[in-house]
Enzyme design. Sequence first.
Site, short mmCIF file in Angstrom:
data_model
loop_
_atom_site.label_atom_id
_atom_site.label_comp_id
_atom_site.label_asym_id
_atom_site.label_seq_id
_atom_site.Cartn_x
_atom_site.Cartn_y
_atom_site.Cartn_z
N SER A 32 0.83 -1.20 0.00
CA SER A 32 0.00 0.00 0.00
C SER A 32 0.87 1.26 0.00
O SER A 32 1.69 1.43 -0.89
CB SER A 32 -0.97 -0.05 1.19
OG SER A 32 -2.04 0.85 1.02
N ASP A 80 -5.47 -3.52 -2.53
CA ASP A 80 -4.49 -3.30 -1.47
C ASP A 80 -3.91 -4.60 -0.91
O ASP A 80 -4.63 -5.49 -0.48
CB ASP A 80 -5.20 -2.54 -0.34
CG ASP A 80 -4.26 -2.02 0.74
OD1 ASP A 80 -3.10 -2.48 0.80
OD2 ASP A 80 -4.69 -1.16 1.51
#
Length: 314
Positions: A40, A154
């Site tokens: 991320s 993510d």
Amino acid sequence: MSQKIGLALGSGSARGWAHIGVIEALHEDGIDIDVVAGTSIGALVGAVFAAGKIMEFKEVILDLDWKKILSMLDVVFPKTGLLDGKKVAEFVQNYVQDREIDDFLLPFCAVCTDLKTGEEVRIFQGGVIEAVRASIAVPGIFTPVMMGKRCLVDGGLVNPVPVSVVRKMGADLVIAVDLNHDIVGRNLNIGSKERDKSCHKKEKPRNKVSVKDRVFQELKEKIKNIDVPLFDSMRQWMVREHMPNIFDIILTSINIMENQITQANLRLEPPDILIRPSLGHIKFMDFHRAEEAIYEGYQAAKKELSNWKRLKEV
């Protein structure tokens, strides 16, 4: 033979600017990183670091205010996400260009999740922009990224602090940065407004309306103009100020999940050095608080590096 040192940069949205402070502390202590992996926001900072542009990036990050942040958030009709992520990718592109990961100064990996299979996806090669964009695609907030037949989101869903990835890249010694250990329950306000924790530094005056609230307001305006019966209930729900909004619900849920996964993963495969900055007061969209986050990352890294050296001397 000298040890190969790997850096695992964890997920954490705006708290991710702390990674810059960690990198500065490592540099000051003469610790050269050989491989880096990120999840991320860790993938975003890690890519810039692997490209050799972290100091230029820091200068721009320190100058971010809510207007600049808002200009990078492309709100879309909430079909697969609230934000598209293309403008964020364009922002990162200023520092990594359209380079292939193989061309970086350091071996780099971005960690993502295949939404269809639930598998962890490690991107070691190919275009860095799409890799970073996929890794930062928080489900429900950013739209997913399609790579071939994979629908990527993510990486924090499966590996929030990618220690295992760095070891797979050949690191003998792993330095990991966990940004989320103290955030669960800190940022969900139900029935009352909570003030941010004061910091050691005096903050610049900010507009009282947060970036998150501005994006949420723009989303409400879009929904308000849609004449579909399904949205009647949604419109009524969105005006209940005593309830947490969609950002709060999604992000708090993800924070709880990622924190649990991180603790389990770190028990199974602990890093040699674990750096945990105190960042619970910095919320998901607080990207304008870079100075605080960088400082916390730097201080936490200096402390852990000092402890590590002391243990080596015993």
